[in-house]
Design a protein around this motif. Structure first.
Motif, PDB file in Angstrom:
ATOM      1  N   PHE A   1     -13.891  -2.321  -6.387  1.00 60.68           N
ATOM      2  CA  PHE A   1     -12.744  -1.828  -5.661  1.00 60.68           C
ATOM      3  C   PHE A   1     -11.945  -0.914  -6.568  1.00 60.68           C
ATOM      4  CE2 PHE A   1     -14.054  -5.662  -3.591  1.00 60.68           C
ATOM      5  CZ  PHE A   1     -13.917  -5.376  -2.240  1.00 60.68           C
ATOM      6  N   SER A   2     -11.187  -0.037  -5.976  1.00 58.50           N
ATOM      7  CA  SER A   2     -10.426   0.912  -6.790  1.00 58.50           C
ATOM      8  C   SER A   2      -9.159   0.287  -7.354  1.00 58.50           C
ATOM      9  CB  SER A   2     -10.090   2.166  -5.987  1.00 58.50           C
ATOM     10  OG  SER A   2      -9.339   1.818  -4.838  1.00 58.50           O
ATOM     11  N   SER A   3      -8.722  -0.841  -6.783  1.00 56.61           N
ATOM     12  CA  SER A   3      -7.531  -1.510  -7.308  1.00 56.61           C
ATOM     13  C   SER A   3      -7.604  -3.001  -6.980  1.00 56.61           C
ATOM     14  CB  SER A   3      -6.257  -0.925  -6.698  1.00 56.61           C
ATOM     15  OG  SER A   3      -6.161  -1.289  -5.328  1.00 56.61           O
ATOM     16  N   GLU A   4      -6.797  -3.776  -7.669  1.00 52.45           N
ATOM     17  CA  GLU A   4      -6.741  -5.208  -7.392  1.00 52.45           C
ATOM     18  C   GLU A   4      -6.172  -5.452  -5.990  1.00 52.45           C
ATOM     19  OE1 GLU A   4      -5.590  -9.370  -9.614  1.00 52.45           O
ATOM     20  OE2 GLU A   4      -4.418  -7.593 -10.111  1.00 52.45           O
ATOM     21  N   LYS A   5      -5.239  -4.611  -5.561  1.00 53.76           N
ATOM     22  CA  LYS A   5      -4.684  -4.764  -4.217  1.00 53.76           C
ATOM     23  C   LYS A   5      -5.773  -4.594  -3.163  1.00 53.76           C
ATOM     24  CE  LYS A   5      -1.349  -2.912  -0.899  1.00 53.76           C
ATOM     25  NZ  LYS A   5      -2.237  -3.215   0.203  1.00 53.76           N
ATOM     26  N   ASP A   6      -6.646  -3.600  -3.331  1.00 56.51           N
ATOM     27  CA  ASP A   6      -7.759  -3.403  -2.400  1.00 56.51           C
ATOM     28  C   ASP A   6      -8.654  -4.634  -2.367  1.00 56.51           C
ATOM     29  OD1 ASP A   6      -6.837  -0.857  -1.850  1.00 56.51           O
ATOM     30  OD2 ASP A   6      -8.320   0.135  -3.132  1.00 56.51           O
ATOM     31  N   LEU A   7      -8.946  -5.179  -3.523  1.00 52.91           N
ATOM     32  CA  LEU A   7      -9.766  -6.377  -3.602  1.00 52.91           C
ATOM     33  C   LEU A   7      -9.110  -7.530  -2.861  1.00 52.91           C
ATOM     34  CD1 LEU A   7     -11.715  -7.880  -6.490  1.00 52.91           C
ATOM     35  CD2 LEU A   7      -9.919  -9.236  -5.476  1.00 52.91           C
ATOM     36  N   LEU A   8      -7.830  -7.752  -3.102  1.00 51.77           N
ATOM     37  CA  LEU A   8      -7.127  -8.870  -2.466  1.00 51.77           C
ATOM     38  C   LEU A   8      -7.044  -8.689  -0.953  1.00 51.77           C
ATOM     39  CD1 LEU A   8      -4.298  -9.414  -5.094  1.00 51.77           C
ATOM     40  CD2 LEU A   8      -6.346 -10.820  -4.737  1.00 51.77           C
ATOM     41  N   ASP A   9      -6.860  -7.461  -0.490  1.00 47.70           N
ATOM     42  CA  ASP A   9      -6.845  -7.194   0.948  1.00 47.70           C
ATOM     43  C   ASP A   9      -8.207  -7.512   1.572  1.00 47.70           C
ATOM     44  OD1 ASP A   9      -4.207  -6.350   0.809  1.00 47.70           O
ATOM     45  OD2 ASP A   9      -4.706  -4.215   0.865  1.00 47.70           O
ATOM     46  N   PHE A  10      -9.274  -7.081   0.910  1.00 44.63           N
ATOM     47  CA  PHE A  10     -10.619  -7.349   1.406  1.00 44.63           C
ATOM     48  C   PHE A  10     -10.927  -8.840   1.366  1.00 44.63           C
ATOM     49  CE2 PHE A  10     -15.232  -7.779   0.797  1.00 44.63           C
ATOM     50  CZ  PHE A  10     -15.671  -7.151   1.950  1.00 44.63           C
ATOM     51  N   GLN A  11     -10.524  -9.496   0.297  1.00 47.30           N
ATOM     52  CA  GLN A  11     -10.743 -10.936   0.172  1.00 47.30           C
ATOM     53  C   GLN A  11     -10.035 -11.681   1.306  1.00 47.30           C
ATOM     54  OE1 GLN A  11      -9.245 -12.834  -3.435  1.00 47.30           O
ATOM     55  NE2 GLN A  11     -11.097 -14.074  -3.501  1.00 47.30           N
ATOM     56  N   ASP A  12      -8.845 -11.248   1.642  1.00 46.81           N
ATOM     57  CA  ASP A  12      -8.113 -11.850   2.749  1.00 46.81           C
ATOM     58  C   ASP A  12      -8.841 -11.603   4.074  1.00 46.81           C
ATOM     59  OD1 ASP A  12      -5.749 -13.168   3.892  1.00 46.81           O
ATOM     60  OD2 ASP A  12      -5.318 -11.191   4.726  1.00 46.81           O
ATOM     61  N   HIS A  13      -9.335 -10.408   4.269  1.00 46.71           N
ATOM     62  CA  HIS A  13     -10.100 -10.086   5.475  1.00 46.71           C
ATOM     63  C   HIS A  13     -11.324 -10.992   5.597  1.00 46.71           C
ATOM     64  CE1 HIS A  13     -12.289  -7.739   8.492  1.00 46.71           C
ATOM     65  NE2 HIS A  13     -13.314  -7.729   7.650  1.00 46.71           N
ATOM     66  N   MET A  14     -12.038 -11.163   4.512  1.00 48.61           N
ATOM     67  CA  MET A  14     -13.228 -12.014   4.541  1.00 48.61           C
ATOM     68  C   MET A  14     -12.846 -13.460   4.815  1.00 48.61           C
ATOM     69  SD  MET A  14     -15.675  -9.874   4.255  1.00 48.61           S
ATOM     70  CE  MET A  14     -17.203 -10.600   3.665  1.00 48.61           C
ATOM     71  N   SER A  15     -11.774 -13.905   4.230  1.00 47.54           N
ATOM     72  CA  SER A  15     -11.299 -15.271   4.460  1.00 47.54           C
ATOM     73  C   SER A  15     -10.936 -15.487   5.927  1.00 47.54           C
ATOM     74  CB  SER A  15     -10.098 -15.556   3.560  1.00 47.54           C
ATOM     75  OG  SER A  15      -9.614 -16.850   3.786  1.00 47.54           O
ATOM     76  N   GLN A  16     -10.319 -14.494   6.541  1.00 47.33           N
ATOM     77  CA  GLN A  16      -9.978 -14.583   7.959  1.00 47.33           C
ATOM     78  C   GLN A  16     -11.218 -14.664   8.839  1.00 47.33           C
ATOM     79  OE1 GLN A  16      -7.349 -11.356   8.979  1.00 47.33           O
ATOM     80  NE2 GLN A  16      -5.862 -11.953   7.422  1.00 47.33           N
ATOM     81  N   ASN A  17     -12.349 -14.206   8.304  1.00 47.40           N
ATOM     82  CA  ASN A  17     -13.624 -14.288   9.002  1.00 47.40           C
ATOM     83  C   ASN A  17     -14.452 -15.483   8.537  1.00 47.40           C
ATOM     84  OD1 ASN A  17     -14.199 -11.758  10.817  1.00 47.40           O
ATOM     85  ND2 ASN A  17     -13.024 -11.036   9.057  1.00 47.40           N
ATOM     86  N   ASN A  18     -13.788 -16.421   7.862  1.00 48.42           N
ATOM     87  CA  ASN A  18     -14.432 -17.659   7.372  1.00 48.42           C
ATOM     88  C   ASN A  18     -15.579 -17.384   6.402  1.00 48.42           C
ATOM     89  OD1 ASN A  18     -12.732 -19.398   8.887  1.00 48.42           O
ATOM     90  ND2 ASN A  18     -13.919 -18.859  10.698  1.00 48.42           N
ATOM     91  N   ILE A  19     -15.398 -16.362   5.575  1.00 46.94           N
ATOM     92  CA  ILE A  19     -16.385 -16.029   4.560  1.00 46.94           C
ATOM     93  C   ILE A  19     -15.727 -16.204   3.205  1.00 46.94           C
ATOM     94  CG2 ILE A  19     -17.856 -14.220   3.602  1.00 46.94           C
ATOM     95  CD1 ILE A  19     -17.852 -13.026   6.499  1.00 46.94           C
ATOM     96  N   GLN A  20     -16.283 -17.119   2.437  1.00 47.59           N
ATOM     97  CA  GLN A  20     -15.712 -17.434   1.134  1.00 47.59           C
ATOM     98  C   GLN A  20     -16.244 -16.447   0.092  1.00 47.59           C
ATOM     99  OE1 GLN A  20     -16.637 -21.344  -0.267  1.00 47.59           O
ATOM    100  NE2 GLN A  20     -15.120 -21.259  -1.887  1.00 47.59           N
TER     101      GLN A  20
END
Length: 76
Positions: A1-20
């Motif tokens: 990811f280009s930034s930690e914020k991008d990573l955290l946003d994507f991680q949250d998206h995956m979590s909302q889709n029940n993907i750890q």
């Protein structure tokens, strides 16, 4: 990811889709073992931007489809 914020946003998206997901070597190992006098800046920066997706030898196609769909649905 280009930034930690991008990573955290994507991680949250995956979590909302029940993907750890998992942060890869986070925090940077040099910050844990007393090497603060000789920091590894590259390691510290990369550790903030690398994320692991599920990786299992017995992962099923349906699970892969779910992961793929969540990635495609994410607004990069």
């Amino acid at each position: 990811f280009s930034s930690e914020k991008d990573l955290l946003d994507f991680q949250d998206h995956m979590s909302q889709n029940n993907i750890q997901t998992r942060r890869y070597f986070y925090p940077s190992l040099d910050t844990l073992y007393g090497t603060r006098n000789n920091p590894c800046n590259t390691s510290q920066e990369l550790s903030k931007r690398i994320l692991c997706l599920p990786l299992l030898s017995e992962i099923r196609n349906l699970e892969l489809d779910t992961i793929n769909s969540a990635i495609i649905d994410y607004n990069f």
